[in-house]
Design a protein around this motif. Structure first.
Motif, mmCIF file in Angstrom:
data_model
loop_
_atom_site.group_PDB
_atom_site.id
_atom_site.type_symbol
_atom_site.label_atom_id
_atom_site.label_comp_id
_atom_site.label_asym_id
_atom_site.label_seq_id
_atom_site.Cartn_x
_atom_site.Cartn_y
_atom_site.Cartn_z
ATOM 1 N N TYR A 13 0.843 -1.205 0.000
ATOM 2 C CA TYR A 13 0.000 0.000 0.000
ATOM 3 C C TYR A 13 0.878 1.256 0.000
ATOM 4 N N VAL A 19 2.603 -5.867 1.970
ATOM 5 C CA VAL A 19 1.554 -6.564 2.717
ATOM 6 C C VAL A 19 1.443 -8.024 2.284
ATOM 7 N N LEU A 38 -2.905 -13.789 11.820
ATOM 8 C CA LEU A 38 -3.105 -12.693 12.761
ATOM 9 C C LEU A 38 -3.725 -11.484 12.073
ATOM 10 N N SER A 39 -4.300 -10.607 12.869
ATOM 11 C CA SER A 39 -4.784 -9.344 12.354
ATOM 12 C C SER A 39 -3.607 -8.615 11.683
ATOM 13 N N ALA A 41 -2.153 -9.683 8.918
ATOM 14 C CA ALA A 41 -1.327 -10.634 8.146
ATOM 15 C C ALA A 41 -1.503 -10.469 6.637
ATOM 16 N N LYS A 43 -4.879 -10.991 5.102
ATOM 17 C CA LYS A 43 -5.983 -11.849 4.646
ATOM 18 C C LYS A 43 -6.974 -11.080 3.767
ATOM 19 N N SER A 44 -7.417 -9.918 4.248
ATOM 20 C CA SER A 44 -8.409 -9.146 3.474
ATOM 21 C C SER A 44 -7.788 -8.654 2.178
ATOM 22 N N THR A 45 -6.539 -8.241 2.257
ATOM 23 C CA THR A 45 -5.868 -7.748 1.046
ATOM 24 C C THR A 45 -5.814 -8.860 0.005
ATOM 25 N N GLU A 173 -14.239 -12.585 6.806
ATOM 26 C CA GLU A 173 -14.655 -12.729 8.204
ATOM 27 C C GLU A 173 -16.183 -12.722 8.363
ATOM 28 N N HIS A 206 -10.868 -15.850 11.739
ATOM 29 C CA HIS A 206 -9.995 -15.680 12.896
ATOM 30 C C HIS A 206 -9.995 -16.917 13.779
HETATM 31 N N1 LIG Z 1 -6.157 0.660 2.114
HETATM 32 C C1 LIG Z 1 -5.038 0.493 2.822
HETATM 33 N N2 LIG Z 1 -4.074 1.438 2.842
HETATM 34 C C2 LIG Z 1 -2.930 1.281 3.541
HETATM 35 N N3 LIG Z 1 -2.659 0.183 4.276
HETATM 36 C C3 LIG Z 1 -3.578 -0.784 4.317
HETATM 37 C C4 LIG Z 1 -4.812 -0.699 3.597
HETATM 38 N N4 LIG Z 1 -5.540 -1.822 3.822
HETATM 39 C C5 LIG Z 1 -4.798 -2.592 4.645
HETATM 40 N N5 LIG Z 1 -3.625 -1.974 4.945
HETATM 41 C C6 LIG Z 1 -2.564 -2.517 5.780
HETATM 42 O O1 LIG Z 1 -2.170 -3.757 5.225
HETATM 43 C C7 LIG Z 1 -1.899 -4.713 6.247
HETATM 44 C C8 LIG Z 1 -2.752 -5.956 6.027
HETATM 45 O O2 LIG Z 1 -4.118 -5.602 6.213
HETATM 46 P P1 LIG Z 1 -5.300 -6.635 5.959
HETATM 47 O O3 LIG Z 1 -6.580 -5.919 6.250
HETATM 48 O O4 LIG Z 1 -5.128 -7.245 4.641
HETATM 49 O O5 LIG Z 1 -4.986 -7.722 7.084
HETATM 50 P P2 LIG Z 1 -5.935 -8.823 7.712
HETATM 51 O O6 LIG Z 1 -5.094 -10.022 7.908
HETATM 52 O O7 LIG Z 1 -7.161 -8.973 6.903
HETATM 53 O O8 LIG Z 1 -6.288 -8.169 9.113
HETATM 54 P P3 LIG Z 1 -7.668 -8.292 9.969
HETATM 55 O O9 LIG Z 1 -7.747 -9.722 10.378
HETATM 56 O O10 LIG Z 1 -7.441 -7.358 11.109
HETATM 57 O O11 LIG Z 1 -8.780 -7.852 9.060
HETATM 58 C C9 LIG Z 1 -2.168 -4.007 7.583
HETATM 59 O O12 LIG Z 1 -0.943 -3.557 8.092
HETATM 60 C C10 LIG Z 1 -3.054 -2.857 7.186
HETATM 61 O O13 LIG Z 1 -2.859 -1.760 8.058
#
Ligand SMILES: Nc1ncnc2c1ncn2[C@@H]1O[C@H](COP(=O)(O)OP(=O)(O)OP(=O)(O)O)[C@@H](O)[C@H]1O
Length: 257
Positions: A13, A19, A38-39, A41, A43-45, A173, A206
């Motif tokens: 990002y 990421v 983990l939060s 990590a 996953k959403s990306t 999630e 999770h």
């Molecule tokens: N739009 C964005 N702009 C900048 N950084 C982002 C953006 N979206 C996510 N991040 C960063 O990318 C990293 C991965 O985020 P992501 O949401 O993919 O993780 P996750 O594993 O799904 O977390 P969670 O379980 O908390 O949803 C994190 O450090 C987050 O802060």
């Protein structure tokens, strides 16, 4: 048949943080795959790269033979009709009825004008009722969505994605806001539709225990790297330690709630 192929996927990002790092895996039609980690990590990306809700920086995502990163706007819109998305907070229109929300799943197939005037065919309406019936919420069809419980709203979300007739459903999630009983109902539905309709389902979760009991396969992400990819019965505590970076079950429970 391979439906999704993720090849050496990388995403940043900003210049400081990568990421996702060199992520590769394949998903077959009919497969139920959970992504755990983990939060933060990634996953959403990862899910969002698959339908290009976020841009792909490195590598490729191939969905149903299409290179997702190279599609133009129109091609992307068409591709997305084949991918349902289910969110933690349901993403419904609260003031609209259940049936209207379900029918919104057809908007990807409509022209702008048809969409603005909510032009849906009788067949689409019948299909919407059929899905509500199947998900046990047909009695609520004409209620406003904000009058439903969280579990019921998530079932509307599932119906909205299924009316698209997708080949793939991405769930970010889906049970994070639900109590254990409603979570079980939602996971049961997701699992059964995957098998019945022979679609693929990729679910960010999770809860490791739930991921293990429902998934054909688990992908463990740690700091943007795939550190486990295999059948759920092969996930050992050594793997979860690596995914969650912690040794005790108690601590793991604390970091994953
Ligand atoms: N739009 C964005 N702009 C900048 N950084 C982002 C953006 N979206 C996510 N991040 C960063 O990318 C990293 C991965 O985020 P992501 O949401 O993919 O993780 P996750 O594993 O799904 O977390 P969670 O379980 O908390 O949803 C994190 O450090 C987050 O802060």
């Amino acid at each position: 048949m391979t439906l999704v192929e993720v090849k050496n996927l990388g995403k940043s990002y900003n210049a400081q943080t990568r990421v996702l790092k060199d992520v590769s895996f394949e998903v077959e039609a009919g497969e139920f795959v959970s992504i755990i980690g983990l939060s933060g990590a990634g996953k959403s990306t990862l899910l969002r790269c698959i339908n290009r809700m976020v841009e792909i920086d490195e590598g490729n995502v191939i969905f149903d033979g299409l290179d997702v990163g190279s599609l133009n706007k129109q091609e992307l819109r068409k591709m997305r009709t084949n991918i349902g998305m289910i969110f933690q907070h349901y993403n419904l229109v609260p003031r609209l009825s259940v049936i209207e929300n379900v029918l919104h799943g057809r908007l990807g197939y409509k022209t702008t004008l048809q969409g603005v005037f909510n032009r849906f065919t009788e067949l689409e309406k019948e299909h919407a009722f059929f899905l509500l019936e199947k998900l046990g919420i047909a009695d609520h069809a004409y209620k406003r969505c904000d009058q439903l419980s969280g579990g019921q709203q998530q079932r509307v979300g599932i119906a909205r994605s299924l009316i698209q007739e997708p080949k793939l459903v991405l769930c970010d999630e889906p049970i994070a806001s639900l109590d254990p009983n409603s979570s079980e109902i939602i996971m049961d539905y997701l699992k059964s539709i995957t098998k019945e309709l022979n679609i693929a389902c990729i679910v960010n979760l999770h809860q490791v225990e739930i991921a293990c009991s429902y998934s054909d396969r688990i992908i463990g992400l740690s700091k943007g790297n795939v550190v486990f990819d295999g059948p759920s019965f092969m996930l050992t505590s050594a793997h979860t330690d690596e995914i969650y970076g912690t040794k005790t079950v108690e601590t793991r429970k604390l970091v994953t709630v």
